[in-house]
Design a protein around this motif. Structure first.
Motif, short mmCIF file in Angstrom:
data_model
loop_
_atom_site.label_atom_id
_atom_site.label_comp_id
_atom_site.label_asym_id
_atom_site.label_seq_id
_atom_site.Cartn_x
_atom_site.Cartn_y
_atom_site.Cartn_z
N ASN A 181 15.33 102.09 73.33
CA ASN A 181 15.48 102.00 71.88
C ASN A 181 16.53 100.96 71.50
OD1 ASN A 181 13.54 103.93 71.41
ND2 ASN A 181 15.00 105.62 71.20
N GLU A 184 15.86 97.59 69.40
CA GLU A 184 16.62 97.27 68.19
C GLU A 184 17.17 95.85 68.26
OE1 GLU A 184 19.63 100.17 67.61
OE2 GLU A 184 18.20 101.83 67.38
N ASP A 227 8.28 101.54 69.64
CA ASP A 227 8.56 102.84 69.04
C ASP A 227 8.21 102.80 67.55
OD1 ASP A 227 10.05 105.54 69.27
OD2 ASP A 227 10.98 104.55 67.56
N SER A 228 7.54 103.85 67.06
CA SER A 228 7.07 103.85 65.67
C SER A 228 8.23 103.81 64.68
CB SER A 228 6.21 105.09 65.42
OG SER A 228 6.92 106.28 65.69
N ILE A 229 9.36 104.46 65.03
CA ILE A 229 10.52 104.42 64.13
C ILE A 229 11.10 103.02 64.09
CG2 ILE A 229 12.87 105.30 63.77
CD1 ILE A 229 11.96 107.94 64.96
N ARG A 261 8.91 100.89 61.91
CA ARG A 261 9.14 101.14 60.49
C ARG A 261 10.45 100.49 60.02
NH1 ARG A 261 7.40 104.81 56.64
NH2 ARG A 261 5.96 105.75 58.14
N ASN A 262 11.49 100.59 60.86
CA ASN A 262 12.76 99.95 60.50
C ASN A 262 12.61 98.45 60.37
OD1 ASN A 262 14.05 102.43 60.52
ND2 ASN A 262 14.82 102.22 62.62
N ASN A 302 10.90 97.74 57.03
CA ASN A 302 11.83 97.94 55.91
C ASN A 302 12.81 96.78 55.78
OD1 ASN A 302 10.90 100.43 54.95
ND2 ASN A 302 12.07 101.59 56.48
#
Length: 400
Positions: free
Chosen positions: A290, A294, A319-321, A324-325, A328
């Motif tokens: 992760n 990032e 990773d789906s999160i 999404r980040n 955004n």
């Protein structure tokens, strides 16, 4: 009182299983053989009535016996008003003498399950006062419903006590008390019974009205295993395996443990610890991944000049999160559509789209229609899945 139905010889079918639950073969005379049809007239087989039988009919939560009459297969057995009907695909001639043979492996398995159920139900009743309000002896598992809840500790204790009953090898008795004798017998029963009451007694553990055949001694049950006990309709539902079913289940679980033991290079008794270590390692690796994702996505965002209308990111794994980040954050740098697509041309893509200026709910309908997709969301953000070539999908996004 309900009128008793008689066989063509003027009496009920003689029930040999009541005299000897372990009888596997017998001879009998065919009294009748009727063709069986559905309501619309479709033939489904035959119903054979014998003067006597060792086949137990469906009843008391237990399925009817199966086996053979000579070479004719009996695939089910039922009783109506004292007459037992043997379901067959082929007819038998009235008046002939046939040799009946049970599929005793099936019968004995059911007796193991049913006798094990009696022991557990009797223990639950005597120790906690709960009644057995439901019993189903299935082809793979047996379930018992009680009108009260049991704790995990109580279930473990019940299983231990039940198996002590098995190890003690106590006799399983079948009693036919008179009406006067019955008044002094404290027995379990879910229904009111007219006529002669048949009592199955396992001294020290249970006494219950039951019409089904049972083992002769508790040791024949072999083993009683409680698989689960869960809350159910204000009480609990217990799932059990007895005898050969419990052994088969143990073998299956042992094989699974052995395979895990080999895969993790751990002793069988240490596989639990090894799995927990592996889970911790996976969690640590996931955290590392992760962080790397990032940093990677931050680099992708930094590469944006700031005057792009649309942004489109394609990754095989993400990773789906994190995706999404990314969407955004990218929405703050562009005026049009920001999209992240995870997958491959061969397997399809999961997508997340965001925009501060466009109605993406309407746009996604067009996108899904063109690329055999599905999904939805709000005007400012949608997600879904689709199939297609990355280059063609990107072209559609960039021209939006």
């Amino acid at each position: 009182m309900e009128e008793r139905q008689m066989t063509p010889n003027g009496r009920e079918t003689e029930k040999l299983y009541d005299k000897d639950s372990h009888r596997k073969e017998f001879e009998a005379m065919v009294l009748s053989c009727e063709e069986k049809c559905t309501a619309d007239g479709k033939k489904t087989g035959y119903r054979v009535v014998l003067d006597r039988t060792a086949f137990f009919p469906e009843g008391g939560g237990q399925f009817g016996d199966v086996g053979w009459l000579d070479d004719t297969e009996v695939f089910d057995t039922h009783e109506k008003n004292g007459v037992i009907y043997h379901e067959t695909k082929e007819p038998l001639e009235s008046g002939q003498t046939v040799k009946g043979k049970l599929n005793f492996e099936v019968r004995f398995d059911r007796m193991q399950q049913h006798s094990g159920e009696h022991i557990l139900s009797g223990l639950v009743h005597s120790l906690y006062g709960y009644d057995n309000v439901g019993f189903h002896l299935g082809a793979e598992i047996t379930t018992l419903d009680f009108n009260g809840e049991l704790t995990e500790e109580q279930v473990r204790d019940l299983e231990l006590r039940a198996n002590r009953a098995v190890f003690e090898n106590v006799p399983v008795q079948v009693l036919y008390p008179t009406k006067e004798q019955l008044k002094s017998v404290n027995y379990r029963s879910k229904i009111e019974i007219e006529g002669q009451v048949r009592i199955v007694s396992i001294p020290g553990y249970d006494i219950c009205a039951c019409c089904a055949p049972h083992v002769d001694r508790s040791g024949e049950i072999g083993l009683i295993k409680v698989v689960s006990c869960e809350r159910h309709r204000g009480g609990c539902r217990m799932t059990i395996l007895c005898g050969s079913r419990a052994l088969a289940d143990y073998r299956k679980r042992q094989q699974s443990v052995t395979e895990i033991s080999v895969a993790l290079s751990a002793k069988p008794e240490k596989v639990g610890e090894a799995v927990l270590r592996l889970k911790e390692q996976q969690s640590h690796l996931r955290e590392q991944l992760n962080r790397m994702q990032e940093r990677y996505l931050q680099q992708k965002l930094a590469e944006l000049a700031g005057n792009e209308r649309n942004v489109c990111l394609f990754e095989e794994e993400l990773d789906s999160i994190a995706a999404r980040n990314f969407v955004n954050a990218a929405m703050e740098k562009c005026e049009g559509v920001c999209g992240a697509f995870i997958g491959t041309d061969e397997n399809g893509y999961h997508y997340i789209l965001g925009s501060r200026t466009m109605d993406l709910w309407a746009f996604s309908k067009v996108l899904n229609e063109k690329f055999q997709g599905k999904g939805g969301g709000k005007p400012e953000m949608v997600q879904g899945s689709l199939s297609g070539c990355a280059a063609e999908i990107q072209k559609e996004i960039m021209e939006a």
